[in-house]
Design an enzyme around this catalytic site. Structure first.
Site, PDB file in Angstrom:
ATOM      1  NE  ARG A 279      -2.110   1.330   3.825  1.00 22.39           N
ATOM      2  CZ  ARG A 279      -1.789   2.290   4.667  1.00 22.39           C
ATOM      3  NH1 ARG A 279      -0.721   2.174   5.427  1.00 22.39           N
ATOM      4  NH2 ARG A 279      -2.521   3.365   4.771  1.00 22.39           N
TER       5      ARG A 279
ATOM      6  CB  SER B  12       7.251  16.899  -1.701  1.00 20.56           C
ATOM      7  OG  SER B  12       7.217  15.588  -1.178  1.00 20.56           O
TER       8      SER B  12
END
Length: 159
Positions: free
Chosen positions: A86, A111
């Site tokens: 995931r 980021s």
């Protein structure tokens, strides 16, 4: 001192960090702050916010951007493969959401949310990623100030 110019109204920067793997993620936050200060950005113009994990970062970034208090936001987190597939989905969702925040609010979002291909809890990987996050924090600080300067130049063209 290699200083990037700051105007009389110094931009306020928000840093949103995930507390998961804090010993690694914290390296980015600390090096970001140190590099901003080295480049002449006052430490009192940087505010820090902590969230549980990377998935929670975009909502905080969005609210901070919409507050009109911050001229830039830096996101720091580490998304690892915890044994179930995931991490790719989480990382993609976080990065896509951060880009959407940036485009929707016109507040730049940087980021330092990283997703290593292989990450293990042993000391060798911990040490490697602590160093890597120091470098990424420095790069984010430089990119942040350069982008803010570039946006100011763009704003002056339309004034």
């Amino acid at each position: 001192m290699n200083q990037l110019s700051t105007s009389a109204s110094t931009p306020r920067i928000a840093v949103v960090s995930a507390s998961w793997h804090a010993e690694i993620v914290g390296q980015a936050r600390q090096s970001l702050r140190a590099e901003l200060e080295r480049l002449g950005h006052p430490p009192d113009q940087v505010d820090e916010f902590e969230v549980p994990g990377a998935f929670e970062i975009p909502l905080h970034a969005q609210r901070l951007a919409r507050s009109s208090r911050y001229q830039a936001i830096v996101a720091c987190g580490l998304v690892v493969n915890g044994g179930i597939y995931r991490h790719d989905f989480v990382a993609a969702a976080v990065i896509d959401a951060l880009m959407r925040v940036q485009l929707d609010t016109e507040v730049p979002v940087f980021s330092v949310v990283l997703t290593p291909l292989n990450f293990h809890e042993h000391e060798e990987h911990q040490r490697y990623f602590r160093k890597h996050f120091v470098k990424k924090g420095q790069e984010a600080a430089q990119a942040c100030l350069k982008t803010l300067n570039a946006l100011r130049r763009l704003d002056s063209l339309s004034a």
